[in-house]
Design a protein around this motif. Structure first.
Motif, mmCIF file in Angstrom:
data_model
loop_
_atom_site.group_PDB
_atom_site.id
_atom_site.type_symbol
_atom_site.label_atom_id
_atom_site.label_comp_id
_atom_site.label_asym_id
_atom_site.label_seq_id
_atom_site.Cartn_x
_atom_site.Cartn_y
_atom_site.Cartn_z
ATOM 1 N N GLU A 119 0.832 -1.202 0.000
ATOM 2 C CA GLU A 119 0.000 0.000 0.000
ATOM 3 C C GLU A 119 0.871 1.258 0.000
ATOM 4 N N ALA A 120 1.890 1.289 0.841
ATOM 5 C CA ALA A 120 2.796 2.440 0.895
ATOM 6 C C ALA A 120 3.534 2.604 -0.434
ATOM 7 N N PHE A 121 3.987 1.487 -1.005
ATOM 8 C CA PHE A 121 4.710 1.513 -2.272
ATOM 9 C C PHE A 121 3.839 2.079 -3.392
ATOM 10 N N VAL A 122 2.618 1.611 -3.490
ATOM 11 C CA VAL A 122 1.704 2.076 -4.543
ATOM 12 C C VAL A 122 1.374 3.556 -4.345
ATOM 13 N N LEU A 123 1.123 3.951 -3.109
ATOM 14 C CA LEU A 123 0.827 5.366 -2.852
ATOM 15 C C LEU A 123 1.991 6.253 -3.265
ATOM 16 N N ASN A 124 3.221 5.778 -3.027
ATOM 17 C CA ASN A 124 4.398 6.564 -3.353
ATOM 18 C C ASN A 124 4.730 6.519 -4.838
ATOM 19 N N ARG A 125 4.817 5.321 -5.395
ATOM 20 C CA ARG A 125 5.305 5.166 -6.766
ATOM 21 C C ARG A 125 4.233 5.349 -7.835
ATOM 22 N N LYS A 147 10.636 2.955 6.442
ATOM 23 C CA LYS A 147 11.016 1.551 6.598
ATOM 24 C C LYS A 147 10.215 0.651 5.658
ATOM 25 N N LEU A 148 8.910 0.907 5.541
ATOM 26 C CA LEU A 148 8.080 0.106 4.633
ATOM 27 C C LEU A 148 8.575 0.230 3.189
ATOM 28 N N LEU A 149 8.862 1.467 2.780
ATOM 29 C CA LEU A 149 9.305 1.675 1.406
ATOM 30 C C LEU A 149 10.701 1.110 1.168
ATOM 31 N N ALA A 150 11.557 1.186 2.164
ATOM 32 C CA ALA A 150 12.897 0.604 2.022
ATOM 33 C C ALA A 150 12.792 -0.911 1.824
ATOM 34 N N ARG A 151 11.954 -1.553 2.619
ATOM 35 C CA ARG A 151 11.756 -3.008 2.465
ATOM 36 C C ARG A 151 11.139 -3.332 1.104
ATOM 37 N N ALA A 152 10.163 -2.530 0.703
ATOM 38 C CA ALA A 152 9.503 -2.775 -0.576
ATOM 39 C C ALA A 152 10.489 -2.626 -1.735
ATOM 40 N N LEU A 153 11.292 -1.578 -1.705
ATOM 41 C CA LEU A 153 12.255 -1.363 -2.779
ATOM 42 C C LEU A 153 13.319 -2.453 -2.801
ATOM 43 N N LEU A 154 13.770 -2.880 -1.634
ATOM 44 C CA LEU A 154 14.746 -3.962 -1.556
ATOM 45 C C LEU A 154 14.159 -5.240 -2.154
ATOM 46 N N HIS A 155 12.925 -5.546 -1.791
ATOM 47 C CA HIS A 155 12.243 -6.724 -2.336
ATOM 48 C C HIS A 155 12.150 -6.630 -3.860
ATOM 49 N N CYS A 156 11.710 -5.481 -4.361
ATOM 50 C CA CYS A 156 11.559 -5.305 -5.803
ATOM 51 C C CYS A 156 12.904 -5.448 -6.515
ATOM 52 N N ARG A 157 13.941 -4.836 -5.965
ATOM 53 C CA ARG A 157 15.274 -4.916 -6.567
ATOM 54 C C ARG A 157 15.742 -6.368 -6.635
ATOM 55 N N ARG A 158 15.570 -7.107 -5.539
ATOM 56 C CA ARG A 158 15.994 -8.515 -5.523
ATOM 57 C C ARG A 158 15.213 -9.339 -6.532
ATOM 58 N N GLN A 159 13.896 -9.118 -6.575
ATOM 59 C CA GLN A 159 13.074 -9.895 -7.497
ATOM 60 C C GLN A 159 13.372 -9.548 -8.955
ATOM 61 N N PHE A 160 13.657 -8.282 -9.239
ATOM 62 C CA PHE A 160 14.035 -7.907 -10.600
ATOM 63 C C PHE A 160 15.353 -8.572 -10.987
ATOM 64 N N ASN A 161 16.299 -8.600 -10.053
ATOM 65 C CA ASN A 161 17.571 -9.275 -10.337
ATOM 66 C C ASN A 161 17.352 -10.767 -10.572
ATOM 67 N N ASN A 162 16.472 -11.386 -9.793
ATOM 68 C CA ASN A 162 16.175 -12.809 -9.971
ATOM 69 C C ASN A 162 15.496 -13.088 -11.296
ATOM 70 N N ARG A 163 14.726 -12.146 -11.771
ATOM 71 C CA ARG A 163 13.937 -12.353 -12.998
ATOM 72 C C ARG A 163 14.510 -11.571 -14.176
ATOM 73 N N ARG A 164 15.763 -11.223 -14.083
ATOM 74 C CA ARG A 164 16.390 -10.396 -15.117
ATOM 75 C C ARG A 164 16.233 -10.983 -16.514
ATOM 76 N N SER A 165 16.370 -12.286 -16.655
ATOM 77 C CA SER A 165 16.266 -12.899 -17.989
ATOM 78 C C SER A 165 14.848 -12.729 -18.550
ATOM 79 N N ASP A 166 13.842 -12.669 -17.672
ATOM 80 C CA ASP A 166 12.474 -12.454 -18.138
ATOM 81 C C ASP A 166 12.251 -11.021 -18.607
ATOM 82 N N LEU A 167 13.099 -10.107 -18.147
ATOM 83 C CA LEU A 167 12.888 -8.690 -18.422
ATOM 84 C C LEU A 167 13.701 -8.176 -19.600
#
Length: 170
Positions: A119-125, A147-167
């Motif tokens: 929710e915080a991520f969507v409101l911000n981004r 703190k919520l946004l830091a965790r959200a961004l960290l999660h997104c960054r990690r998942q993007f790195n994991n799925r880099r070949s898909d992107l």
């Protein structure tokens, strides 16, 4: 100072006033509620000699903030929507399919977030709200939003790195 009496005396007048400014009775009703929340907090901090003036000034400021936010959001949507590009710059069907696929991946990554962080991520981004606006909306502190946004961004960054070949575009 009797908050209930002030509310009863000024609520409908404020709502009509705000409805003319924001051109929507539902948004006006929400802004009136927010105005009275601000008012109730302020009367605990200070003596307000002219409650009606305070309420109308606060309501007007909230309405203008709402309009500014709406214009910024609309302008952002109009400049980032690939379907709004001039025809000579319109992406091909393949490019649109890749964009759609990336949006699907991004959406699934965001959906993995815990509810409050999402929710915080969507409101911000998506809606462009500041940390202070998000804190107010979610009724939490600015540092909790951070703190919520830091965790959200960290999660997104990690998942993007994991799925880099898909992107990667082919």
């Amino acid at each position: 100072m009797n908050l209930e009496a002030i509310y009863l005396n000024h609520q409908s007048e404020l709502q009509l006033h705000l409805a003319r400014i924001v051109d929507c009775p539902d948004i006006a009703a929400e802004l009136v509620q927010e105005c009275f929340i601000i008012f109730s907090k302020e009367i605990q901090k200070q003596v307000i000699e002219h409650p009606r003036g305070f309420l109308f000034r606060t309501a007007r400021n909230l309405a203008y903030d709402h309009i500014k936010h709406r214009k910024v959001t609309e302008r952002h949507l109009n400049t980032t929507d690939p379907t709004l590009l001039p025809n000579e710059e319109s992406p091909s069907a393949e490019k649109l399919a890749v964009i759609d696929e990336k949006l699907t991946i991004f959406s699934s990554i965001v959906d993995e977030l815990p509810a409050r962080a999402r929710e915080a991520f969507v409101l911000n981004r998506v809606y462009g709200m500041t940390y202070a606006e998000i804190a107010k909306e979610l009724n939490i502190s600015d540092s909790a939003v951070e703190k919520l946004l830091a965790r959200a961004l960290l999660h997104c960054r990690r998942q993007f790195n994991n799925r880099r070949s898909d992107l990667i575009d082919d």
